[in-house]
Scaffold this motif. Structure first.
Motif, short mmCIF file in Angstrom:
data_model
loop_
_atom_site.label_atom_id
_atom_site.label_comp_id
_atom_site.label_asym_id
_atom_site.label_seq_id
_atom_site.Cartn_x
_atom_site.Cartn_y
_atom_site.Cartn_z
N VAL A 1 -3.29 0.32 -8.61
CA VAL A 1 -2.52 -0.62 -7.80
C VAL A 1 -2.95 -0.51 -6.34
N LEU A 2 -3.16 0.71 -5.86
CA LEU A 2 -3.58 0.91 -4.48
C LEU A 2 -4.93 0.25 -4.22
N SER B 1 0.84 -1.21 0.00
CA SER B 1 0.00 0.00 0.00
C SER B 1 0.86 1.25 0.00
N ALA B 2 1.91 1.22 0.81
CA ALA B 2 2.79 2.39 0.90
C ALA B 2 3.59 2.59 -0.38
N GLY C 1 2.24 15.62 5.06
CA GLY C 1 1.45 14.87 4.09
C GLY C 1 2.02 13.50 3.78
N HIS C 2 2.61 12.82 4.75
CA HIS C 2 3.30 11.54 4.51
C HIS C 2 2.32 10.37 4.50
N TRP C 3 1.48 10.29 3.48
CA TRP C 3 0.47 9.25 3.46
C TRP C 3 1.06 7.86 3.28
N ARG C 4 2.18 7.74 2.60
CA ARG C 4 2.78 6.42 2.41
C ARG C 4 3.27 5.84 3.74
N ILE C 5 3.82 6.69 4.59
CA ILE C 5 4.25 6.22 5.92
C ILE C 5 3.03 5.84 6.75
N MET C 6 1.96 6.64 6.65
CA MET C 6 0.73 6.32 7.39
C MET C 6 0.24 4.92 7.06
N LEU C 7 0.26 4.56 5.78
CA LEU C 7 -0.26 3.26 5.36
C LEU C 7 0.72 2.12 5.62
#
Length: 499
Positions: free
Chosen positions: A113-114, A105-106, A174-180
Protein backbone atom coordinates in the motif's frame (compact mmCIF):
# COMPACT_ATOMS: atom_id res chain seq x y z
CA UNK A 1 -21.76 78.61 -17.06
CA UNK A 2 -21.11 74.99 -17.96
CA UNK A 3 -23.55 72.47 -16.54
CA UNK A 4 -22.19 70.39 -13.69
CA UNK A 5 -20.69 67.08 -14.79
CA UNK A 6 -22.35 63.93 -13.59
CA UNK A 7 -20.12 61.32 -12.00
CA UNK A 8 -19.49 58.32 -14.23
CA UNK A 9 -21.35 55.17 -13.35
CA UNK A 10 -18.96 52.95 -15.32
CA UNK A 11 -16.93 50.58 -13.18
CA UNK A 12 -13.44 51.81 -12.45
CA UNK A 13 -10.79 49.33 -13.53
CA UNK A 14 -8.64 48.11 -10.67
CA UNK A 15 -5.40 49.97 -10.20
CA UNK A 16 -2.38 47.94 -11.29
CA UNK A 17 -0.62 46.40 -8.33
CA UNK A 18 2.12 43.86 -7.61
CA UNK A 19 0.04 42.42 -4.76
CA UNK A 20 -1.56 39.59 -6.74
CA UNK A 21 1.75 38.63 -8.31
CA UNK A 22 3.32 38.40 -4.88
CA UNK A 23 0.38 36.34 -3.61
CA UNK A 24 0.81 33.92 -6.50
CA UNK A 25 4.51 33.61 -5.72
CA UNK A 26 3.70 33.02 -2.03
CA UNK A 27 1.12 30.30 -2.61
CA UNK A 28 3.42 28.64 -5.15
CA UNK A 29 6.14 28.73 -2.52
CA UNK A 30 3.92 26.91 -0.02
CA UNK A 31 3.43 24.17 -2.61
CA UNK A 32 7.23 24.15 -2.97
CA UNK A 33 7.67 23.64 0.77
CA UNK A 34 5.34 20.64 0.64
CA UNK A 35 7.21 19.24 -2.37
CA UNK A 36 10.54 19.58 -0.56
CA UNK A 37 9.15 18.03 2.61
CA UNK A 38 7.64 15.05 0.76
CA UNK A 39 10.89 14.50 -1.16
CA UNK A 40 13.07 14.46 1.93
CA UNK A 41 10.78 12.86 4.51
CA UNK A 42 11.51 9.30 3.40
CA UNK A 43 15.21 9.65 4.25
CA UNK A 44 14.40 9.54 7.96
CA UNK A 45 11.23 7.45 7.84
CA UNK A 46 12.91 4.66 5.84
CA UNK A 47 15.16 3.74 8.75
CA UNK A 48 12.17 2.93 10.97
CA UNK A 49 9.56 1.66 8.51
CA UNK A 50 12.12 -0.87 7.24
CA UNK A 51 12.21 -2.33 10.74
CA UNK A 52 8.41 -2.29 11.11
CA UNK A 53 7.77 -3.99 7.75
CA UNK A 54 10.89 -6.17 7.77
CA UNK A 55 12.16 -4.81 4.46
CA UNK A 56 15.22 -6.09 2.65
CA UNK A 57 17.72 -3.58 1.26
CA UNK A 58 16.18 -3.96 -2.20
CA UNK A 59 12.65 -3.37 -0.91
CA UNK A 60 13.79 -0.34 1.06
CA UNK A 61 15.47 1.07 -2.04
CA UNK A 62 12.28 0.57 -4.05
CA UNK A 63 10.27 2.55 -1.48
CA UNK A 64 12.69 5.40 -2.18
CA UNK A 65 12.96 5.13 -5.98
CA UNK A 66 9.28 4.48 -6.74
CA UNK A 67 8.59 8.12 -5.86
CA UNK A 68 10.98 9.16 -8.63
CA UNK A 69 9.24 6.85 -11.12
CA UNK A 70 6.00 8.64 -10.25
CA UNK A 71 7.78 11.97 -10.70
CA UNK A 72 8.72 11.01 -14.26
CA UNK A 73 5.15 10.09 -15.19
CA UNK A 74 3.82 13.27 -13.57
CA UNK A 75 6.31 15.47 -15.43
CA UNK A 76 5.43 13.77 -18.74
CA UNK A 77 1.72 14.51 -18.41
CA UNK A 78 2.04 17.88 -16.68
CA UNK A 79 2.45 19.97 -19.84
CA UNK A 80 -0.72 18.71 -21.45
CA UNK A 81 -2.60 18.81 -18.16
CA UNK A 82 -1.75 22.46 -17.43
CA UNK A 83 -2.72 23.44 -20.98
CA UNK A 84 -6.04 21.58 -20.79
CA UNK A 85 -7.20 22.45 -17.27
CA UNK A 86 -5.37 25.73 -16.71
CA UNK A 87 -2.39 26.62 -14.53
CA UNK A 88 -4.45 27.47 -11.44
CA UNK A 89 -6.84 24.46 -11.49
CA UNK A 90 -3.82 22.18 -11.88
CA UNK A 91 -2.24 23.79 -8.82
CA UNK A 92 -5.45 23.27 -6.82
CA UNK A 93 -5.50 19.62 -7.89
CA UNK A 94 -1.86 19.22 -6.90
CA UNK A 95 -2.37 20.72 -3.43
CA UNK A 96 -5.40 18.52 -2.75
CA UNK A 97 -3.55 15.41 -3.96
CA UNK A 98 -0.57 16.25 -1.74
CA UNK A 99 -2.89 16.34 1.28
CA UNK A 100 -4.60 13.04 0.44
CA UNK A 101 -1.50 11.03 -0.45
CA UNK A 102 0.60 12.36 2.45
CA UNK A 103 -2.13 11.29 4.87
CA UNK A 104 -2.47 7.87 3.20
CA UNK A 105 1.31 7.37 3.40
CA UNK A 106 1.13 7.77 7.15
CA UNK A 107 -1.79 5.32 7.40
CA UNK A 108 -0.38 2.60 5.09
CA UNK A 109 -0.92 -0.86 6.69
CA UNK A 110 1.52 -2.70 4.39
CA UNK A 111 4.55 -1.92 2.29
CA UNK A 112 2.56 -2.68 -0.88
CA UNK A 113 0.00 0.00 0.00
CA UNK A 114 2.85 2.38 0.86
CA UNK A 115 4.51 1.76 -2.53
CA UNK A 116 1.26 2.45 -4.40
CA UNK A 117 0.57 5.63 -2.44
CA UNK A 118 4.14 6.87 -2.86
CA UNK A 119 3.93 6.28 -6.61
CA UNK A 120 0.77 8.41 -6.75
CA UNK A 121 2.45 11.02 -4.55
CA UNK A 122 5.36 10.95 -6.99
CA UNK A 123 2.99 11.61 -9.90
CA UNK A 124 1.64 14.59 -7.97
CA UNK A 125 5.15 15.90 -7.33
CA UNK A 126 6.04 15.49 -11.01
CA UNK A 127 3.02 17.57 -12.02
CA UNK A 128 3.77 20.22 -9.40
CA UNK A 129 7.38 20.81 -10.42
CA UNK A 130 6.15 21.71 -13.90
CA UNK A 131 2.91 23.51 -12.98
CA UNK A 132 4.10 25.64 -10.06
CA UNK A 133 7.04 27.44 -11.75
CA UNK A 134 4.95 27.82 -14.90
CA UNK A 135 2.06 29.39 -12.99
CA UNK A 136 4.41 31.73 -11.13
CA UNK A 137 6.37 32.77 -14.24
CA UNK A 138 3.29 33.49 -16.34
CA UNK A 139 1.47 35.38 -13.58
CA UNK A 140 4.17 37.69 -12.21
CA UNK A 141 5.56 40.92 -13.77
CA UNK A 142 8.93 40.70 -15.52
CA UNK A 143 10.61 42.75 -12.76
CA UNK A 144 9.63 40.07 -10.20
CA UNK A 145 9.70 36.94 -12.32
CA UNK A 146 13.27 35.78 -11.71
CA UNK A 147 13.02 36.24 -7.95
CA UNK A 148 9.50 34.77 -7.82
CA UNK A 149 10.45 31.59 -9.67
CA UNK A 150 13.73 31.29 -7.77
CA UNK A 151 11.63 31.71 -4.63
CA UNK A 152 9.99 28.40 -5.48
CA UNK A 153 13.41 26.76 -5.17
CA UNK A 154 13.92 28.55 -1.83
CA UNK A 155 10.66 26.98 -0.69
CA UNK A 156 11.68 23.52 -1.90
CA UNK A 157 14.99 23.70 -0.01
CA UNK A 158 13.14 25.03 3.05
CA UNK A 159 10.86 21.98 2.87
CA UNK A 160 13.82 19.59 2.71
CA UNK A 161 15.52 21.44 5.59
CA UNK A 162 12.34 21.22 7.65
CA UNK A 163 12.17 17.50 6.90
CA UNK A 164 15.62 16.81 8.29
CA UNK A 165 14.97 18.71 11.50
CA UNK A 166 11.60 16.96 11.93
CA UNK A 167 13.26 13.59 11.31
CA UNK A 168 15.93 14.42 13.87
CA UNK A 169 13.32 15.47 16.42
CA UNK A 170 11.19 12.34 15.90
CA UNK A 171 14.04 9.87 15.49
CA UNK A 172 14.16 9.05 19.19
CA UNK A 173 10.72 7.46 19.06
CA UNK A 174 10.89 6.14 15.51
CA UNK A 175 7.68 7.97 14.52
CA UNK A 176 7.90 7.39 10.78
CA UNK A 177 4.15 7.75 10.22
CA UNK A 178 4.21 11.28 11.65
CA UNK A 179 7.27 12.08 9.52
CA UNK A 180 5.37 11.14 6.35
CA UNK A 181 1.96 12.52 7.30
CA UNK A 182 2.78 16.04 8.46
CA UNK A 183 2.79 17.42 4.91
CA UNK A 184 -0.98 16.90 4.68
CA UNK A 185 -1.66 19.94 6.88
CA UNK A 186 -0.10 22.76 4.78
CA UNK A 187 -1.26 21.01 1.59
CA UNK A 188 -4.89 21.22 2.66
CA UNK A 189 -4.55 24.81 3.90
CA UNK A 190 -3.04 26.18 0.66
CA UNK A 191 -6.06 25.07 -1.40
CA UNK A 192 -8.12 28.00 -0.07
CA UNK A 193 -5.86 30.87 -1.25
CA UNK A 194 -5.25 29.08 -4.55
CA UNK A 195 -8.98 29.06 -5.27
CA UNK A 196 -9.08 32.87 -4.87
CA UNK A 197 -6.35 33.55 -7.46
CA UNK A 198 -6.88 34.13 -11.20
CA UNK A 199 -5.29 31.94 -13.82
CA UNK A 200 -2.34 33.27 -15.81
CA UNK A 201 -3.03 35.84 -18.58
CA UNK A 202 -1.12 33.73 -21.06
CA UNK A 203 -3.31 30.70 -20.43
CA UNK A 204 -6.43 32.83 -20.88
CA UNK A 205 -5.09 33.99 -24.25
CA UNK A 206 -4.12 30.44 -25.17
CA UNK A 207 -7.81 29.60 -24.78
CA UNK A 208 -9.05 32.72 -26.55
CA UNK A 209 -10.29 34.46 -23.37
CA UNK A 210 -8.88 37.87 -24.25
CA UNK A 211 -10.96 39.96 -21.85
CA UNK A 212 -10.01 37.76 -18.90
CA UNK A 213 -6.35 38.14 -19.81
CA UNK A 214 -6.59 41.93 -20.08
CA UNK A 215 -8.47 42.15 -16.80
CA UNK A 216 -5.79 40.17 -14.93
CA UNK A 217 -2.92 42.13 -16.49
CA UNK A 218 -4.64 45.44 -15.75
CA UNK A 219 -4.94 44.55 -12.08
CA UNK A 220 -1.58 42.87 -11.49
CA UNK A 221 1.17 44.42 -13.63
CA UNK A 222 1.82 48.17 -13.54
CA UNK A 223 4.66 47.81 -16.07
CA UNK A 224 2.67 46.82 -19.16
CA UNK A 225 -0.15 48.11 -21.32
CA UNK A 226 -2.72 45.25 -21.16
CA UNK A 227 -3.92 45.84 -24.73
CA UNK A 228 -0.42 45.97 -26.21
CA UNK A 229 0.79 43.01 -24.15
CA UNK A 230 -2.26 40.93 -25.10
CA UNK A 231 -1.66 41.75 -28.74
CA UNK A 232 2.00 40.72 -28.43
CA UNK A 233 1.13 37.37 -26.89
CA UNK A 234 -1.61 36.74 -29.46
CA UNK A 235 0.81 37.48 -32.33
CA UNK A 236 3.26 35.06 -30.84
CA UNK A 237 0.60 32.39 -30.42
CA UNK A 238 -0.50 32.81 -34.03
CA UNK A 239 3.11 32.52 -35.20
CA UNK A 240 3.46 29.28 -33.25
CA UNK A 241 0.34 27.77 -34.82
CA UNK A 242 2.15 27.07 -38.09
CA UNK A 243 2.08 23.30 -38.33
CA UNK A 244 1.10 21.55 -35.13
CA UNK A 245 1.72 24.19 -32.50
CA UNK A 246 2.70 22.92 -29.09
CA UNK A 247 3.85 19.48 -30.30
CA UNK A 248 7.01 17.51 -29.63
CA UNK A 249 7.61 17.55 -33.37
CA UNK A 250 7.81 21.33 -33.32
CA UNK A 251 10.27 21.23 -30.45
CA UNK A 252 12.79 19.11 -32.37
CA UNK A 253 12.67 21.30 -35.50
CA UNK A 254 14.16 24.70 -36.12
CA UNK A 255 13.92 27.34 -34.75
CA UNK A 256 13.35 25.66 -31.36
CA UNK A 257 15.69 22.68 -31.69
CA UNK A 258 18.43 24.62 -29.91
CA UNK A 259 16.08 25.48 -27.05
CA UNK A 260 15.09 21.82 -26.75
CA UNK A 261 18.73 20.69 -26.62
CA UNK A 262 19.38 23.33 -23.96
CA UNK A 263 16.50 22.36 -21.68
CA UNK A 264 17.18 18.63 -22.03
CA UNK A 265 20.85 19.17 -21.23
CA UNK A 266 20.17 21.44 -18.28
CA UNK A 267 17.54 19.12 -16.86
CA UNK A 268 19.82 16.09 -17.13
CA UNK A 269 23.02 17.74 -15.88
CA UNK A 270 21.16 19.30 -12.96
CA UNK A 271 20.64 15.86 -11.40
CA UNK A 272 23.32 13.58 -12.85
CA UNK A 273 26.01 15.74 -11.20
CA UNK A 274 25.15 14.26 -7.81
CA UNK A 275 22.95 16.49 -5.70
CA UNK A 276 20.47 13.76 -4.79
CA UNK A 277 23.26 11.38 -3.88
CA UNK A 278 23.74 13.75 -0.95
CA UNK A 279 20.00 14.25 -0.38
CA UNK A 280 19.06 10.55 -0.41
CA UNK A 281 22.20 8.92 1.00
CA UNK A 282 23.83 11.51 3.25
CA UNK A 283 23.97 9.14 6.28
CA UNK A 284 26.14 6.68 4.31
CA UNK A 285 28.31 9.51 2.94
CA UNK A 286 28.89 11.00 6.37
CA UNK A 287 29.70 7.57 7.76
CA UNK A 288 32.27 7.09 4.97
CA UNK A 289 33.79 10.42 5.94
CA UNK A 290 34.14 9.28 9.53
CA UNK A 291 31.01 10.53 11.29
CA UNK A 292 29.24 7.84 13.28
CA UNK A 293 26.07 7.57 15.33
CA UNK A 294 22.41 7.92 14.43
CA UNK A 295 22.13 11.32 16.07
CA UNK A 296 24.86 12.80 13.89
CA UNK A 297 23.54 11.16 10.75
CA UNK A 298 20.16 12.80 11.23
CA UNK A 299 21.48 16.17 12.36
CA UNK A 300 24.29 16.80 9.85
CA UNK A 301 22.02 16.62 6.76
CA UNK A 302 19.81 19.22 8.42
CA UNK A 303 22.79 21.54 8.89
CA UNK A 304 23.82 21.03 5.25
CA UNK A 305 20.33 21.90 4.03
CA UNK A 306 20.17 24.95 6.29
CA UNK A 307 23.34 26.26 4.65
CA UNK A 308 21.82 25.46 1.26
CA UNK A 309 18.71 27.40 2.19
CA UNK A 310 20.83 30.49 2.85
CA UNK A 311 22.52 30.06 -0.54
CA UNK A 312 19.15 29.75 -2.25
CA UNK A 313 17.90 32.92 -0.57
CA UNK A 314 21.05 34.67 -1.80
CA UNK A 315 20.23 33.57 -5.35
CA UNK A 316 16.74 34.98 -4.89
CA UNK A 317 18.18 38.45 -4.26
CA UNK A 318 20.76 38.50 -7.07
CA UNK A 319 19.18 36.57 -9.95
CA UNK A 320 17.43 39.69 -11.31
CA UNK A 321 20.41 41.95 -10.59
CA UNK A 322 23.53 40.03 -11.64
CA UNK A 323 21.77 37.99 -14.31
CA UNK A 324 20.99 34.32 -14.87
CA UNK A 325 24.35 33.32 -16.34
CA UNK A 326 26.48 34.78 -13.55
CA UNK A 327 24.43 32.97 -10.90
CA UNK A 328 24.30 29.69 -12.81
CA UNK A 329 27.94 29.48 -13.85
CA UNK A 330 29.34 30.57 -10.48
CA UNK A 331 27.26 27.88 -8.79
CA UNK A 332 28.41 25.14 -11.18
CA UNK A 333 32.03 26.25 -10.87
CA UNK A 334 31.88 26.04 -7.09
CA UNK A 335 30.33 22.56 -7.33
CA UNK A 336 33.30 21.45 -9.44
CA UNK A 337 35.86 22.76 -6.94
CA UNK A 338 34.10 21.07 -3.99
CA UNK A 339 33.86 17.73 -5.81
CA UNK A 340 37.58 17.85 -6.58
CA UNK A 341 38.23 18.52 -2.87
CA UNK A 342 36.03 15.55 -1.88
CA UNK A 343 37.74 13.29 -4.41
CA UNK A 344 41.15 14.18 -2.97
CA UNK A 345 39.96 13.76 0.64
CA UNK A 346 38.37 10.37 0.00
CA UNK A 347 41.49 9.36 -1.94
CA UNK A 348 43.62 9.75 1.19
CA UNK A 349 41.58 6.83 2.65
CA UNK A 350 42.39 7.73 6.27
CA UNK A 351 40.51 10.81 7.39
CA UNK A 352 40.54 12.19 10.90
CA UNK A 353 40.08 15.45 12.73
CA UNK A 354 40.39 18.41 10.37
CA UNK A 355 40.08 16.17 7.30
CA UNK A 356 36.67 14.90 8.37
CA UNK A 357 35.37 18.40 8.96
CA UNK A 358 36.92 19.60 5.68
CA UNK A 359 34.89 16.86 3.98
CA UNK A 360 31.75 18.02 5.75
CA UNK A 361 32.43 21.62 4.67
CA UNK A 362 32.97 20.48 1.06
CA UNK A 363 29.65 18.60 1.04
CA UNK A 364 27.87 21.60 2.56
CA UNK A 365 29.39 24.02 0.01
CA UNK A 366 28.70 21.62 -2.88
CA UNK A 367 25.04 21.43 -1.88
CA UNK A 368 24.83 25.19 -1.34
CA UNK A 369 26.44 25.87 -4.73
CA UNK A 370 23.97 23.55 -6.42
CA UNK A 371 21.01 25.35 -4.90
CA UNK A 372 22.51 28.76 -5.70
CA UNK A 373 23.07 27.89 -9.37
CA UNK A 374 21.42 24.83 -10.89
CA UNK A 375 18.70 24.48 -8.26
CA UNK A 376 17.43 28.05 -8.54
CA UNK A 377 17.91 28.57 -12.27
CA UNK A 378 16.37 25.36 -13.57
CA UNK A 379 12.93 26.64 -12.57
CA UNK A 380 13.63 30.01 -14.19
CA UNK A 381 14.90 28.58 -17.46
CA UNK A 382 12.18 25.92 -17.58
CA UNK A 383 9.60 28.70 -17.62
CA UNK A 384 11.55 31.09 -19.88
CA UNK A 385 13.06 28.90 -22.62
CA UNK A 386 10.01 28.49 -24.86
CA UNK A 387 7.20 30.66 -26.26
CA UNK A 388 3.75 30.41 -24.73
CA UNK A 389 2.41 27.59 -26.87
CA UNK A 390 5.44 25.37 -26.14
CA UNK A 391 6.19 26.59 -22.64
CA UNK A 392 4.40 23.97 -20.57
CA UNK A 393 5.51 21.13 -22.86
CA UNK A 394 9.09 22.43 -22.77
CA UNK A 395 9.04 22.59 -18.99
CA UNK A 396 7.69 19.05 -18.93
CA UNK A 397 10.50 17.80 -21.20
CA UNK A 398 13.17 19.53 -19.08
CA UNK A 399 11.85 18.13 -15.83
CA UNK A 400 11.47 14.65 -17.34
CA UNK A 401 15.17 14.65 -18.26
CA UNK A 402 15.90 15.91 -14.76
CA UNK A 403 13.94 13.09 -13.16
CA UNK A 404 15.45 10.37 -15.34
CA UNK A 405 18.89 11.47 -14.13
CA UNK A 406 17.49 11.64 -10.58
CA UNK A 407 16.32 8.03 -10.83
CA UNK A 408 19.74 6.91 -12.12
CA UNK A 409 21.50 8.51 -9.16
CA UNK A 410 18.97 7.19 -6.64
CA UNK A 411 19.18 3.66 -8.02
CA UNK A 412 22.91 3.24 -8.71
CA UNK A 413 24.84 5.53 -6.34
CA UNK A 414 24.78 3.06 -3.39
CA UNK A 415 26.24 0.33 -5.62
CA UNK A 416 28.94 2.64 -6.97
CA UNK A 417 29.79 3.83 -3.46
CA UNK A 418 30.07 0.26 -2.19
CA UNK A 419 31.70 -1.29 -5.25
CA UNK A 420 34.11 1.39 -6.47
CA UNK A 421 34.45 3.57 -3.39
CA UNK A 422 33.82 7.22 -2.61
CA UNK A 423 36.91 8.43 -4.51
CA UNK A 424 35.65 7.11 -7.85
CA UNK A 425 32.04 8.06 -7.08
CA UNK A 426 32.82 11.73 -6.40
CA UNK A 427 35.53 11.85 -9.07
CA UNK A 428 32.89 10.72 -11.56
CA UNK A 429 30.56 13.46 -10.40
CA UNK A 430 33.40 16.00 -10.81
CA UNK A 431 33.90 14.91 -14.43
CA UNK A 432 30.18 15.26 -15.11
CA UNK A 433 30.10 18.75 -13.56
CA UNK A 434 32.99 19.80 -15.82
CA UNK A 435 31.00 18.67 -18.88
CA UNK A 436 27.95 20.50 -17.51
CA UNK A 437 29.96 23.71 -17.07
CA UNK A 438 31.18 23.64 -20.67
CA UNK A 439 27.64 22.95 -21.91
CA UNK A 440 26.14 25.84 -19.94
CA UNK A 441 28.84 28.32 -20.99
CA UNK A 442 27.98 27.48 -24.58
CA UNK A 443 24.19 27.23 -24.38
CA UNK A 444 22.66 29.26 -21.51
CA UNK A 445 21.18 32.62 -22.58
CA UNK A 446 20.95 35.72 -20.41
CA UNK A 447 17.23 36.46 -20.08
CA UNK A 448 17.27 38.94 -17.21
CA UNK A 449 14.63 41.67 -17.55
CA UNK A 450 13.13 40.38 -20.78
CA UNK A 451 9.45 39.62 -21.29
CA UNK A 452 8.61 35.97 -21.92
CA UNK A 453 7.47 36.65 -25.49
CA UNK A 454 10.65 38.59 -26.24
CA UNK A 455 12.81 35.56 -25.43
CA UNK A 456 11.31 33.81 -28.45
CA UNK A 457 13.39 36.10 -30.69
CA UNK A 458 16.61 34.70 -29.19
CA UNK A 459 15.82 31.15 -30.33
CA UNK A 460 14.39 32.36 -33.64
CA UNK A 461 17.77 34.02 -34.30
CA UNK A 462 19.83 30.86 -33.81
CA UNK A 463 20.80 31.44 -30.18
CA UNK A 464 21.71 35.13 -30.49
CA UNK A 465 19.77 38.19 -29.43
CA UNK A 466 18.63 40.08 -32.56
CA UNK A 467 20.02 43.53 -33.27
CA UNK A 468 17.53 46.36 -33.02
CA UNK A 469 16.35 49.03 -35.40
CA UNK A 470 16.47 52.72 -34.45
CA UNK A 471 12.72 52.53 -33.90
CA UNK A 472 13.25 49.82 -31.28
CA UNK A 473 11.87 46.81 -33.15
CA UNK A 474 13.67 43.50 -33.33
CA UNK A 475 13.85 40.71 -35.83
CA UNK A 476 11.10 38.97 -33.92
CA UNK A 477 8.89 42.07 -34.01
CA UNK A 478 9.28 42.78 -30.29
CA UNK A 479 10.31 45.90 -28.47
CA UNK A 480 13.35 45.01 -26.32
CA UNK A 481 12.53 44.81 -22.66
CA UNK A 482 8.81 45.17 -23.18
CA UNK A 483 7.56 42.11 -24.99
CA UNK A 484 5.35 44.41 -27.11
CA UNK A 485 5.03 43.43 -30.74
CA UNK A 486 5.48 46.41 -33.05
CA UNK A 487 5.52 44.80 -36.47
CA UNK A 488 7.79 42.77 -38.72
CA UNK A 489 11.10 44.50 -38.01
CA UNK A 490 14.51 43.47 -39.34
CA UNK A 491 17.82 43.17 -37.59
CA UNK A 492 19.62 46.39 -36.78
CA UNK A 493 22.33 48.11 -34.86
CA UNK A 494 22.39 47.13 -31.16
CA UNK A 495 23.58 43.68 -30.23
CA UNK A 496 23.12 42.03 -26.87
CA UNK A 497 26.40 40.86 -25.32
CA UNK A 498 27.26 37.43 -26.76
CA UNK A 499 26.32 34.42 -24.64
Amino acid sequence: MAPPTRPSTAPTPPAPSLRTGRMIALTGAVVGVVYGYDTGSISGALVFLSEDFGLSAGQAGFVNSILVLGNILGALIAGRLTDALGRKPTMVLVAAAYAVFSALSALSPTVLVLDVVRFLLGVTIGISIVAAPLFIAESTPARLRGAAVAGYQVACVAGITLTYFVNWGLSGGGHWRIMLGLAAIPSALVVVPLLRLPDSPRWYLLKGRTEDARRVMASTDPDVDPDAESAAIQRELRAERTGRGGSLGQMVRRPFLRATVFVLGMGFFCQITGINAVTYYSPQIFETLGFHGNGQNFLLPAVVELISLLATVAALFVVDRLGRRVVLLSGIGTMLVMLVVLTVLFGTRTLSGAGIWAGFAAIALFTAAFNFGFGSLIWVYASEAFPARLRSLGASVMLTANLVANFMVAQFFPSVLEGLGATWAFGGFAALVLVALVFMVRMAPETRGRQLEEIRAYWMNGGRWPDTLPDGTTEGGLAPGTGTALGPGVATSREHPPT
